[in-house]
Each structure stands twice: as C-alpha cells, then as structure tokens.
Design a protein around this motif. Structure first.
Motif: not given
Lengths: 104, 778
Positions: B205, B208-209, B214-215, B217-222, B225
């Motif tokens: 992580e 990634d940061e 990381s962003n 990645v987060e975006q992907e998850f979001a 969703k």
C-alpha cells in the motif's frame, strides 16, 4: 538373449529390459519399405518410404518420381481407395506390395 | 505383377528404345551383376555404416526391383551390360526407383522425415531366399505375456502411489497433534506468517501511495461499487403484467424476460408464475370456444369510458396478425408504481355507468282483463248521490235500482253510466224530480229492449210524459198499481209496434185468413201456423209458390177454384194447370181421389167432355178418370244391367250323342238342298256384331273369348282380367285425350297465362319456384 538379460537389478530396470526384449521379438512399426506403384499404362514406380508415412506422403513421393501432381493421384487396391491421412502401417501395406495407380 | 504378358509386351516395345541408350544396357547388365553381389551381402549382418549401406542399398534396391520382375524378363536381358550403376529415376521402361539417398533428399525437400532404416528388417528374408523362421515357442510366448502383465501392474502402482502420496492419510500423524510443543511451534509459525502477510500488504500500500496508485485503486473499487445495480436504475423499466395482478402486501419477484441475443429492445420484467397463470387463463378461454362471429352484435360499441370503439372486420384474427397485445406498466423512479391513475379511471367509469340510462323498455307482460287491486286504488269510483226521495218516487227508485244492478255488458253499462250522469245533471238542475224520475225510468226500461223498440218507446215515453204524471201523493199500493198499469200499457204498445212492422206484408194474408175462416182468427192464434201432413207434403213439391205459406187445404181449394175459373176463360193456361192437376193425380192416389172428388164436386159433368180443345193430357185424364188407364205408378227403375247377350243365341251346340242314334239318323235329312227360288233377290246384308257388357263392339278375338268363357263356365284369371281392365281404361283415357293439347293441358294454360299477362311470350325464370302449377293456374 535370455541368459544375458534376465536378472534385473531393480523393478525399473526389469521393466526396461523386458520391453527391450519384447521389442526385439516383433518387427518395428516404423521401418523402411518399398512399395511398387503401377498404373498399367507404362508407369511403374518403386518408392521407398516408412511404415509410418501417410498415403499422402507416399503420393508426394510418387509424384516426384512420375512427374505428375500428387493431388491428381489415386492409389487403389481393387476397389479400395487409400485415403490420404491414413498411414501405410494402418493400411497394412508391407514391403513389396503393389498398388494401383490411377489419376483423377 | 500379375499381368505378365502385357508387361512383357510393353517391355518388349520399350526394349528397342532402351537399347538406344547405352547406360540402360549397362544398367541391365549391372543389375544382374548386382543381384548376385547383393545376395552375398544379404547374408551378412546389417550392422554397417549407413553410407556404405546406402550404396549397397542402392544396389540392393535396384536388385530388389530386378528381383521383383518376372524371371522370364530377366533372362531376356542382356547380361553383357556394363557395371554402370546409375541412380536416378527412370521414366520409361523398367521400374523407376530412387535410391535411399535420393529418397531422403526428396523427403527432406517435401518436409518428411527421412527414411527409417531398420536393421532387423531382413531377418525374415525375401521370397527367393527364405530364412528359416524361428520356431514358435509357446512357453516363450507365455513368459512374454506374464512379463507384460507384471510390467503393466508395476506401472499402475507407481502412478497411484505418486498421486496418493500428496494426500495426507489419517494414519499420518502430524507432529503437532500430540505434542504440545510442536503445536505451539506450529501456531507460532502461523502467527508469524500472518504478520508477515500483513506487513507485506502494508508495504504494498505504501508503495502504491508513493506511486499515486492508491487513488486509482480506490477508484476502481468505488467504480465497482457504483456499477452495482441500484434501485435508481429501475426507473422506466417495463413490467409486462396488469397492475391488478399485484396485490398489496405480497412480494413478487420479477425477472428479466427472455429475449434474443441480438435484439435491441428494452428490458422487460416479468414474474414467471404470473406468466404461467396468464397463459393458463388464456387457454381456458380458448377451450370455452366462444363464438367468433356474432352476427347480431352491434357495429360499434361504446367503452366504459364512453369511448367509441369501432368494430373492425374479422376482429378475431387481429391477434394473429398483429401479435398479442400485452398490458404493461412502467416503474417510476426508485422502482415505485403509483396506481392513482388507474383508480381515477375506475372512478370515472363508475360515475358514467351510474348516470347511464338503460334503453330497455319495460318488460312485456300479459295484459289483464281486470284492474289489479293496485290500480283500483287509484281508480275512484264516483259515488252516486242517493237522493232522498219522497215515498211516491220509491217505485221509480226501485226501478232504477233494479235496472242499475243488472249488468248488460259494457255498452249498456256505458250507456247507463252516461245516462246516470245525464240524470244527475238533470237532477241537479231545476227540473221537478218526478219528471226526472219519469224520464229516468223510461230509459231504464229501454235498456232491456231492442233498439228499434227503444226508439219507439222513446216516443212512447214522450207521449207518456204528457199522459202519466200525477202530481198528487201516492201511497205505495197506488204506486204499484200504477207500475203495473204502465207495464201493461207498454207491453201492449210493444205488441202493436211489432204488428205494425210486419203488418204490411201479411196484411192481405191475414184478411184472407179472416174472411175464409173467422173461427181460426183468434187474436191468440193469429200468428200460429197449422201443419198438415198432406199440406206439408204438397208444399215440398213446390209447384205452387204461394201454397206453403198458410198450409191450409182450403186455400188450395180456393186456388184450385181460382185456377178452374181461369181455365174456363181461356185454354192457354190450362195445360200448365192441368199438368199440375195431373201431377197431383199421378203422385197421390188419395189426393187424386180427393182432387177428383173436388173436381167432380166443383165442376159439372160437362167439364169432362171438351177434350177436343185441350191436348193429350186432357184426354189422358179423361181416360184415367174412366178407368181406362192403369195409373199405378211403376216403380222408378234403376237402370238395371241388361243381361249379357249370350252369344249362343245365335249358336247351337250340336249334340253329338244323337248322331249315331239310328232313329235319329233316320230322321236326318240327307237330301239335296237348294236355295229358295223365291228368295233369289233376297240378299241380306248380315252383320253380326258382338257386344260386351259395356256396349263396346268386340273384335272377333274378343268375341270368341267371350264365347269360350260362356261355354266353359269360367272366365279369365285375376291377371288376365286385370290386364283387360287396364287395357279398357287406357282405351278410355285415349279417347278422352285431347288431340290438340298435352295431357296436362299445357297449351291451354299457356294461352291463359298469356292472356292474363297480355304478352305474346312467357318468361321462364331460373328458379323452379316460379314454374309451379300454382303460378300457371288460371
């Protein structure tokens, strides 16, 4: 031959020896044979090939020797047309057999 | 190789060509030499180098080839050929064959693997030099088989062990199960590994940061969703069911309806159960087999919402042609569906329904002849004012009451009512009551009488008015008396009237009656008719028209006398009269006697004499009177069948029994017969005609038949007589037939029709109806 190879050291060797032994007794599948092809019009060709070769390969060899195209050749025995994708061994074509040569 | 001769010929043909070439000659020669050499080499073992072998192979191949040829041919070949071995394929003559090397080269060119040269190949030997084959040792073979089996088994075992070796058996004990220390070790190890894993993740992580990933990645998850399906996505989706099929409070799972992969239509939600239910309902409807076509159905129907729905032609095929129309509704945002609109529509529909007026007429019912009690309630009977009357008028009252109660039918009732009203009006008027009563009483009586008499009575009543009323007070008895008197009077007047009506007609008659016999003219019996047997009988004869009216003989006498007088005057009429008299006389003896008496009584003897003037009838009468004629009437004869004229009247049967009788023979005349000289000129034209019972003339054949029947005493049998009758009928029909027309009278009908239609032609219409006898009748 028995005396020479009968007492193997371990199982594996035993296997191997046995297979060799067996192999010796039988004729090999892939061997060179010579097949005679006659078209009754003056073309008679003796072609050397392997048992494992297919009829198509044989046709190619024949074509090289007779000067025709291999896809124009039809090999027959009485009414049995030999198919291109089958090997000579499967057709039980042995050494010295005569095949009839036709053209299509 | 079998066709040796052909091959030989070809070879022969080619041989001269071959001989052109030296190398070929050489080759042939070479071949033979090589053959010998090859044989020697063959016996040696095959374990040699390839190249040398190849060379030898080459030769051996050639040798083989040469060996394969028939021996005859080889012998032919010139053995003096050189030892010139030339590789290469031969196009003509002999078998073309390549050497191994060449073959391998060729194969390499074609892309095939080189020839696999086998060393052991030649163990079995060739046809020419067969090697001694190895003896087949069955023990040997068995041993081989056993070994094979063992090998196979070992192999299998090995493979299995390899597979199973990976799986931990129960028996295999883990070290940490029993031993706590080992277990502790193990758990520590596991924990450590976990920590390590976590650390690694953290590290990643951080990395990634660092990289700013990381962003992402987060975006992907979001994104994931977000991409997931939410209720907001349900807006506008179509649900292919009726809104009614969903009830409140129940949960129905809807799934996407199947559609083709390439279809671009929108998604439709359905519930499987509901779909099946709808299908089942539809099938039930179809099974009911409602009539497709209602010929009396209305052309256009009005929907619930007062929407005009025009009736299309062959509406039953619409579903087939256009496809089934399915009711559906759309979901609104958030997946909700409001049923407000539907409810509104339903409310409007109900309102309209209530407001609608039915066009049905009140149902037809049997009309009653009498008023029902309900109707009677509304029907007010006008109460009659029962006026207080003085005693004197009670009689009239009674009268009124009596007559009022009697029901003579509607007409009288109507009249009565009307007259009641009239009466009331009159009463209400200023007229004196008794007058009114009088007038009323008269009409009461009138009701019971016939019209004309009523009229008469009216007159009478008018008269009566002036005559009758007595203004003084009466007592009851007097009233009754007066009633009686009035009734009497009325009766008399009635009679008088009757007499008046019919009087003129019978006036003279009555006078006559009176003059003739006054005894009989009783007032009571004036109208009586006297019947007399004889007079009745005479009446029925009907000769004298006026006779039957009174039925009195005396009248007849008078008439007779009258007629007699007339007779005296002139003879013209006498015949008829006499005829009458004659008629009289012939029919009835008694009457005749009486007549005779009368005639004699009434007339003088001199009357008999004058026959000269009268005709035959008078003379006959005279004779009869004198008894010269037999006046007994012969019975009126029915026409009797005359006895059939027997043929043998003209024919006699010769009695043959008598021929041989010597005495009869003696009497026989055997002389010479000659025609009478006197009768020379007598040449009768004899025509013997035979007739049958109906009077027809018979042919000779029929005549003979008749004769034979008579002779033998029996006629024809049933068939014969029937046939004869039929023939006779046919002949009769034939005679009846008209010569100018068909038996059905078609020509006559035709002419009639033409006359009626006034056309010279007749139209034959197509249908048979118009050509019936009914239409072509006169």
């Amino acid at each position: 031959m028995f005396s020479r190879r009968w007492f193997p050291a371990n199982a594996r060797e035993c296997e191997r020896n046995a297979s060799d032994f067996l192999r010796e007794q039988t004729t090999e599948a892939s061997e060179m044979i010579e097949v005679v092809c006659n078209d009754r019009l003056g073309k008679k060709v003796r072609v050397k090939c392997n048992q494992e070769d297919t009829i198509g390969d044989l046709k190619k060899l024949i074509a090289a020797q007779t000067g025709t195209r291999w896809d124009k050749i039809v090999l027959k025995k009485w009414y049995t047309i030999f198919k291109d994708h089958v090997s000579l061994g499967d057709y039980e074509i042995h050494d010295g057999m005569n095949l009839e040569l036709y053209y299509q | 190789m079998g066709s040796s001769k052909k091959h030989k010929e070809k070879e022969k043909d080619r041989d001269p060509e071959d001989r052109h070439r030296e190398h070929k000659k050489h080759r042939h020669k070479d071949r033979e030499k090589e053959k010998d050499r090859e044989r020697d080499k063959r016996k040696r073992s095959r374990s040699r180098e390839r190249s040398s072998r190849g060379a030898e192979r080459d030769r051996s191949g050639k040798g083989e080839k040469s060996n394969a040829e028939p021996r005859v041919k080889r012998e032919k070949l010139d053995p003096a050929f050189g030892d010139n071995s030339e590789p290469g394929p031969k196009s003509a003559g002999g078998d073309a064959s390549l050497s191994i090397e060449e073959t391998n080269k060729l194969r390499a060119k074609l892309g095939l693997k080189p020839l696999d040269l086998n060393e052991n190949k030649k163990e079995t030997g060739t046809k020419e030099e067969p090697l001694v084959a190895e003896t087949i040792n069955p023990v040997h073979i068995k041993q081989q088989a056993e070994i094979r089996e063992k090998l196979a088994a070992l192999k299998e075992k090995r493979l299995l062990n390899k597979k199973l070796g990976k799986v931990k058996a129960l028996g295999d004990e883990e070290p940490w199960l029993d031993d706590t220390a080992a277990w502790v070790e193990r758990s520590r190890k596991l924990a450590k590994e976990k920590e390590l894993a976590e650390k690694r993740a953290k590290l990643l992580e951080e990395m990634d940061e660092e990289f700013g990933v990381s962003n992402l990645v987060e975006q992907e998850f979001a994104q994931d969703k977000r991409d997931s399906y939410g209720s907001r996505h349900l807006k506008g989706l179509k649900v292919q069911h009726k809104m009614d099929s969903f009830r409140e409070g129940e949960t129905v799972v809807l799934t996407l309806q199947d559609k083709g992969v390439l279809e671009e239509k929108e998604d439709v939600l359905v519930n499987v159960g509901l779909v099946d239910k709808e299908k089942a309902e539809k099938n039930v409807e179809l099974k009911k087999k409602k009539p497709d076509y209602k010929p009396y159905a209305e052309e256009e129907s009005v929907d619930d919402m007062l929407v005009l729905k025009p009736k299309s032609v062959l509406s039953k095929y619409d579903e087939e042609i256009e496809g089934e129309k399915k009711k559906s509704f759309r979901l609104s945002s958030g997946g909700f569906v409001g049923g407000e609109r539907e409810r509104e529509l339903q409310a409007i529909r109900e309102n309209l329904h209530n407001q609608a007026q039915s066009l049905d007429m009140p149902s037809l019912s049997l009309a009653t002849e009498y008023y029902t009690p309900q109707e009677m309630v509304g029907f007010k009977k006008t109460k009659r004012k029962v006026k207080k009357i003085r005693k004197k008028e009670r009689a009239g009252d009674l009268l009124i009451d009596d007559t009022r109660n009697t029901d003579f039918g509607s007409r009288s009732r109507g009249r009565g009512r009307r007259q009641d009203e009239q009466q009331q009006e009159e009463e209400e008027g200023a007229e004196p009551r008794y007058v009114a009563l009088e007038t009323s009483s008269k009409p009461r009586d009138v009701l019971q009488q016939s019209d004309d008499i009523r009229m008469a009575d009216m007159d009478i009543s008018d008269e009566e008015d002036f005559v009758s009323p007595e203004p003084t007070a009466f007592e009851e008895d007097e009233a009754e008396q007066e009633l009686q008197k009035q009734l009497e009077k009325q009766r008399k007047l009635r009679q008088k009237q009757m007499l008046k009506d019919s009087g003129e007609r019978v006036a003279e008659h009555m006078k006559q009656m009176e003059t003739a016999e006054d005894d009989e003219n009783d007032p009571d019996k004036r109208n009586n008719i006297v019947f007399n047997a004889t007079s009745e009988f005479c009446r029925t004869l009907g000769d004298i028209p006026t006779y039957g009216l009174s039925g009195n003989r005396e009248d007849q006498e008078d008439i007779m006398d009258f007629e007699k007088d007339v007779e005296k005057e002139g003879g013209g009429q006498s015949d008829s009269d006499m005829d009458d008299n004659v008629g009289w006389s012939t029919v009835n003896l008694d009457e005749e006697k009486v007549q005779a008496d009368f005639s004699t009584a009434s007339t003088t003897i001199l009357d008999e004499e004058p026959i000269v003037n009268s005709g035959l009838s008078a003379a006959l009468l005279l004779c009869k009177n004198k008894g010269l004629l037999d006046t007994q009437m012969l019975k009126v004869a029915r026409v009797k069948n005359p006895k059939p004229v027997l043929a043998n009247d003209n024919y006699c049967i010769e009695d043959k029994m008598n021929i041989d009788d010597k005495y009869s023979r003696r009497e026989e005349y055997r002389g010479f017969t000659q025609d009478f000289k006197e009768k020379d000129h007598y040449k009768p034209d004899v025509k013997i005609e035979y007739v049958d019972e109906s009077g027809r003339k018979l042919t000779p054949k029929e005549a003979f038949r008749q004769l034979s029947h008579r002779f033998h005493g029996k006629g024809s049998g049933k068939m014969k007589t029937e046939r004869r009758m039929k023939k006779l009928e046919e002949e009769a029909l034939l005679k009846k037939m008209s010569s100018s027309d068909t038996p059905l009278g078609t020509v006559a009908l035709l002419q009639e029709k033409q006359k009626s239609q006034k056309t010279p032609y007749i139209v034959l219409s197509g249908s048979g109806k118009s050509m019936n006898a009914n239409t072509i009748t006169k």
